[in-house]
Design a protein around this motif. Structure first.
Motif, PDB file in Angstrom:
ATOM      1  N   VAL A 260      38.972  44.686  19.977  1.00 30.55           N
ATOM      2  CA  VAL A 260      40.307  44.309  20.438  1.00 30.55           C
ATOM      3  C   VAL A 260      41.369  44.807  19.473  1.00 30.55           C
ATOM      4  O   VAL A 260      42.476  45.150  19.873  1.00 30.55           O
ATOM      5  CB  VAL A 260      40.394  42.779  20.553  1.00 30.55           C
TER       6      VAL A 260
ATOM      7  N   VAL B  42      45.212  46.363  19.974  1.00 26.77           N
ATOM      8  CA  VAL B  42      46.381  45.573  19.618  1.00 26.77           C
ATOM      9  C   VAL B  42      47.251  46.322  18.621  1.00 26.77           C
ATOM     10  O   VAL B  42      48.474  46.384  18.753  1.00 26.77           O
ATOM     11  CB  VAL B  42      45.930  44.214  19.045  1.00 26.77           C
TER      12      VAL B  42
ATOM     13  N   TYR C 198      51.077  47.508  19.189  1.00 24.61           N
ATOM     14  CA  TYR C 198      52.111  46.945  18.334  1.00 24.61           C
ATOM     15  C   TYR C 198      52.746  48.009  17.469  1.00 24.61           C
ATOM     16  O   TYR C 198      53.971  48.037  17.299  1.00 24.61           O
ATOM     17  CB  TYR C 198      51.511  45.849  17.458  1.00 24.61           C
TER      18      TYR C 198
ATOM     19  N   LEU D 221      53.234  48.019  24.034  1.00 21.91           N
ATOM     20  CA  LEU D 221      52.997  46.619  23.665  1.00 21.91           C
ATOM     21  C   LEU D 221      52.474  45.836  24.856  1.00 21.91           C
ATOM     22  O   LEU D 221      51.514  45.076  24.747  1.00 21.91           O
ATOM     23  CB  LEU D 221      54.297  46.003  23.154  1.00 21.91           C
TER      24      LEU D 221
ATOM     25  N   ILE E 257      48.829  44.040  24.998  1.00 23.09           N
ATOM     26  CA  ILE E 257      48.673  42.594  25.160  1.00 23.09           C
ATOM     27  C   ILE E 257      47.797  42.305  26.371  1.00 23.09           C
ATOM     28  O   ILE E 257      46.902  41.452  26.322  1.00 23.09           O
ATOM     29  CB  ILE E 257      50.040  41.906  25.285  1.00 23.09           C
TER      30      ILE E 257
ATOM     31  N   SER F 133      44.176  43.110  25.405  1.00 29.02           N
ATOM     32  CA  SER F 133      43.482  42.181  24.525  1.00 29.02           C
ATOM     33  C   SER F 133      43.197  40.866  25.239  1.00 29.02           C
ATOM     34  O   SER F 133      42.119  40.296  25.066  1.00 29.02           O
ATOM     35  CB  SER F 133      44.261  41.947  23.235  1.00 29.02           C
ATOM     36  N   ALA F 134      44.134  40.403  26.081  1.00 27.88           N
ATOM     37  CA  ALA F 134      43.845  39.181  26.839  1.00 27.88           C
ATOM     38  C   ALA F 134      42.648  39.395  27.748  1.00 27.88           C
ATOM     39  O   ALA F 134      41.765  38.548  27.861  1.00 27.88           O
ATOM     40  CB  ALA F 134      45.062  38.782  27.667  1.00 27.88           C
TER      41      ALA F 134
ATOM     42  N   VAL G 287      39.329  39.603  25.628  1.00 30.28           N
ATOM     43  CA  VAL G 287      38.891  38.314  25.109  1.00 30.28           C
ATOM     44  C   VAL G 287      38.361  37.433  26.231  1.00 30.28           C
ATOM     45  O   VAL G 287      37.368  36.719  26.072  1.00 30.28           O
ATOM     46  CB  VAL G 287      40.066  37.640  24.371  1.00 30.28           C
TER      47      VAL G 287
ATOM     48  N   GLU H 217      34.926  38.680  27.428  1.00 35.03           N
ATOM     49  CA  GLU H 217      33.876  38.544  26.417  1.00 35.03           C
ATOM     50  C   GLU H 217      33.072  37.285  26.639  1.00 35.03           C
ATOM     51  O   GLU H 217      31.880  37.234  26.324  1.00 35.03           O
ATOM     52  CB  GLU H 217      34.520  38.425  25.034  1.00 35.03           C
ATOM     53  N   LEU H 218      33.725  36.236  27.145  1.00 34.36           N
ATOM     54  CA  LEU H 218      33.037  34.978  27.372  1.00 34.36           C
ATOM     55  C   LEU H 218      31.925  35.146  28.388  1.00 34.36           C
ATOM     56  O   LEU H 218      30.770  34.752  28.155  1.00 34.36           O
ATOM     57  CB  LEU H 218      34.013  33.942  27.908  1.00 34.36           C
TER      58      LEU H 218
ATOM     59  N   TYR I  22      47.026  42.144  37.325  1.00 34.65           N
ATOM     60  CA  TYR I  22      46.702  41.396  36.120  1.00 34.65           C
ATOM     61  C   TYR I  22      46.291  39.961  36.423  1.00 34.65           C
ATOM     62  O   TYR I  22      45.334  39.441  35.844  1.00 34.65           O
ATOM     63  CB  TYR I  22      47.902  41.419  35.177  1.00 34.65           C
ATOM     64  N   ASP I  23      47.014  39.301  37.353  1.00 31.76           N
ATOM     65  CA  ASP I  23      46.641  37.904  37.587  1.00 31.76           C
ATOM     66  C   ASP I  23      45.323  37.812  38.357  1.00 31.76           C
ATOM     67  O   ASP I  23      44.537  36.886  38.145  1.00 31.76           O
ATOM     68  CB  ASP I  23      47.753  37.163  38.329  1.00 31.76           C
TER      69      ASP I  23
ATOM     70  N   ARG J 130      42.133  35.798  36.995  1.00 28.44           N
ATOM     71  CA  ARG J 130      41.494  34.802  37.842  1.00 28.44           C
ATOM     72  C   ARG J 130      40.022  35.124  37.985  1.00 28.44           C
ATOM     73  O   ARG J 130      39.166  34.256  37.914  1.00 28.44           O
ATOM     74  CB  ARG J 130      42.155  34.754  39.219  1.00 28.44           C
TER      75      ARG J 130
ATOM     76  N   TRP K 210      38.154  34.163  34.619  1.00 30.40           N
ATOM     77  CA  TRP K 210      38.021  32.757  34.253  1.00 30.40           C
ATOM     78  C   TRP K 210      37.486  31.898  35.383  1.00 30.40           C
ATOM     79  O   TRP K 210      36.710  30.996  35.149  1.00 30.40           O
ATOM     80  CB  TRP K 210      39.367  32.205  33.805  1.00 30.40           C
ATOM     81  N   LYS K 211      37.905  32.162  36.611  1.00 27.99           N
ATOM     82  CA  LYS K 211      37.541  31.230  37.673  1.00 27.99           C
ATOM     83  C   LYS K 211      36.305  31.653  38.440  1.00 27.99           C
ATOM     84  O   LYS K 211      35.736  30.854  39.157  1.00 27.99           O
ATOM     85  CB  LYS K 211      38.700  31.096  38.656  1.00 27.99           C
TER      86      LYS K 211
END
Lengths: 339, 190, 115
Positions: free
Chosen positions: A130, A134, A138, A146, A150, A153-154, A157, A160-161, A308-309, A313, A316-317
């Protein structure tokens, strides 16, 4: 220089040679593959079937003018490509690439870093990827960079879970973090891909997101963010990001192949001992990785990009609950003795 | 050989720790902390805890510090302004206090290396031992820590949520937009 | 034992690095972190110094675990890592909320409770 050290250095040379050779080959595969899918010829002038296109691209990158904008944060800007490349190169160290080799009375495990914490080291080093993104975003002093970094990296991360949970479920039946043991388990039983198909799908989707490949390449989104986090990079620095992406694809494919498709082994085939067996094992691993990389290219030129959303989603969901479910099922089956 | 590795990474850890503490730009301080964590992880491996080392890189360097970087970039935290009155005195007294503290602690610890070092045994280094102890003797703390992480995730999401002015945000289906904007920083990795 | 364990089995015998050096290093890192936490005005920098202190404590825990041959130290490190993660999440969320209100993270400006 102890013989163990010499053996490790030799293995490092082999692995590095393989990883660095993959990049020009992948350039060619990507361009011809995409051309085939888009019903056009693709590069066919340099050498038979345009095979030297990768070499020509490498030479071009060497000779291109390297522009560093004046307003960038110089240390970050210059360090970012290196930081992106290092995790990609080092993660391959824990992948076994052949059966044990007996050389002058020593048994050499064909794995660069035979650590007890094999897979955990892979995940740890991959999570450092990551920082390259980043810092590039930056340090570029550029709104689009930028934003791209961002997002990237979001995304990395978050996925990765799911990746980690899928990997953990894959190693539960083998009972060890060492990838050698996972391969040995798959040689004794069947390839983990079959009982853990859900985990494999989660791993596949998460690995697309981890390497920022379509359909999850919001970070580089050519049509949206100019070039995302590597907008301000030219010539060799851009080539470094390019290389980092392909090499991390290769490493992650190698991990997937080792966890789910038996790594360097074929079911029911006992490779002959000695150099022939080692070379055959490496060849089998390369063939499986090549298939995975072809799937990467195939998916890239087939699917549209996620918003992106939608991407968040999904990560995570959808993927995270599925990965947890897979973990529970695999754990239950292993305790019941069926795996 | 081992002394050389220890010396190198100890020096690296101390140097990057000083940069963390002293550098004006918070982004550079965070990247320095990554280097410090990496050096300390190598020292963990030397001490016979390779799993803790991998976990430190995975969790600390790979997730927590990324979260730090996010917040720094989201809030656009600039370099700290230079001196204002009284700062020099404060800084030097803090450094002096820390040096005295370090000296006292060092003297205490130096005299404590009483017992002979035992060689690293397989069980100490192995994952099986760590896991079995974690899940039998320390099962309750393990579960409590899981609960703690859940509480932290909920708390962070609630605290960092953008206060919704519009009444339609009260509708449950309207939760999506605020999730997107705060999604980048409030996600926690367990 | 794997190669790593076989190599590390020789560590800590008389030829290796004494554990007290690790403890000294941990004390030094802790002192550096304390100096930072007391000196900085930027809230995030204070937070980074606190993380440095937590890390130095981890180092000393693992060093003691090595000294006594007891795995408890490593397990406590495990918990400290988890707690540090939780604390980082909540702390950063608080910083975001504070920034929204007061547009600054300078801790000298957080003086609502001052006389």
């Amino acid at each position: 220089m102890s013989p163990g050290l010499i053996a490790t250095l030799a293995k490092m040379v082999v692995v590095l040679g393989f990883l660095l050779t993959v990049v020009p080959v992948m350039v060619w595969v990507e361009r011809r593959g995409s051309a085939m899918m888009q019903d056009r010829p693709g590069p066919n002038r340099l050498g038979p079937f345009g095979l030297f296109q990768g070499l020509a691209d490498a030479i071009k990158f060497f000779f291109k003018e390297d522009v560093t904008p004046s307003a960038v944060d110089r240390p970050m800007f210059l360090a970012a490509p290196v930081l992106a490349l290092l995790p990609a190169l080092t993660t391959f160290a824990v992948i076994p690439f052949g059966p044990d080799l007996v050389f002058h009375g020593r048994t050499i495990h064909l794995i660069v870093a035979d650590a007890d914490a094999g897979v955990l080291l892979f995940l740890a080093l991959a999570s450092l990827g990551v920082y390259g993104l980043v810092m590039a975003g930056y340090g570029s002093n550029n709104k689009f960079s930028l934003l791209g970094s961002i997002r990237a990296s979001a995304q990395m991360v978050s996925y990765e879970l799911a990746l980690t949970l899928a990997v953990v479920a894959a190693i539960i039946p083998a009972g060890s973090f060492r990838l050698d043991d996972v391969v040995a388990y798959q040689r004794a039983h069947l390839w983990s891909f079959l009982p853990q198909i859900l985990g494999f799908l989660v791993f596949l989707i998460a690995s697309f997101a981890e390497t920022n490949r379509l359909p999850f390449d919001l970070a580089e989104a050519e049509s949206e963010l100019i070039a995302g986090f590597h907008t301000e990079y030219s010539a060799m620095r851009f080539a470094t990001f390019f290389m980092a992406e392909y090499i991390s694809m290769t490493s992650l494919s190698a991990l997937g192949v080792t966890l789910y498709f038996g790594g360097w082994s074929l079911p029911g085939v006992n490779l002959p001992a000695g150099w022939i067996g080692a070379l055959l094992g490496f060849g089998i691993l390369i063939a499986k990785i090549a298939f995975c990389l072809a799937v990467y290219v195939w998916v890239r030129w087939t699917f549209p990009r996620f918003r992106y959303d939608q991407l968040m989603r999904l990560g995570w969901k959808v993927l995270l609950p599925l990965a947890i479910l897979n973990l529970l099922v695999v754990a239950a089956l292993t305790i019941a003795g069926w795996l | 050989m081992e002394t050389a590795v220890f010396a190198l990474f100890a020096l690296l850890a101390v140097a990057s720790a000083v940069v963390v503490v002293a550098h004006r730009n918070p982004v550079y301080a965070t990247m320095s902390l990554v280097l410090t964590l990496f050096s300390v992880a190598v020292l963990f491996v030397l001490l016979g805890a390779p799993f803790i080392a991998a976990l430190q890189i995975l969790i600390y360097a790979g997730a927590i510090l990324v979260l730090f970087l996010f917040v720094i970039m989201l809030l656009n935290i600039q370099r700290e302004e230079a001196h204002h009155s009284g700062q020099a005195v404060q800084r030097w007294s803090a450094i002096l206090g820390a040096a005295v503290f370090c000296g006292m602690l060092g003297m205490l610890l130096w005299r404590t290396h009483a017992a002979a070092d035992r060689p690293l045994t397989g069980p100490l280094v192995s994952l099986k031992g760590l896991a079995s102890e974690l899940f039998t003797d320390y099962l309750l703390p393990f579960e409590i820590v899981g609960l703690l992480l859940l509480v932290a995730v909920v708390a962070a999401s609630v605290v960092a949520k953008r206060p919704d002015a519009a009444p339609e945000a009260a509708v449950p289906s309207g939760a999506e937009p605020s999730e997107i904007t705060t999604g980048a920083v409030t996600r926690e990795t367990p | 034992m794997t190669a790593l364990a076989a190599t590390t089995a020789t560590i800590g015998t008389t030829a290796g690095v004494p554990v007290s050096w690790y403890l000294l290093l941990s004390a030094l890192l802790f002192a550096i972190g304390t100096a930072g936490a007391l000196t900085r005005r930027n809230g995030i920098s204070i937070f980074l110094s606190i993380e440095l202190m937590l890390n130095s404590v981890n180092l000393s825990l693992v060093a003691y675990s090595r000294l006594w041959g007891d795995r408890t130290g490593q397990i406590v490190v495990f918990f400290v890592l988890a707690v540090a993660a939780a604390e980082a999440a909540v702390g950063l969320a608080l910083f975001i909320a504070i920034y929204r209100q007061r547009r600054t993270i300078d801790v000298n400006r957080m003086n609502l409770m001052q006389w």
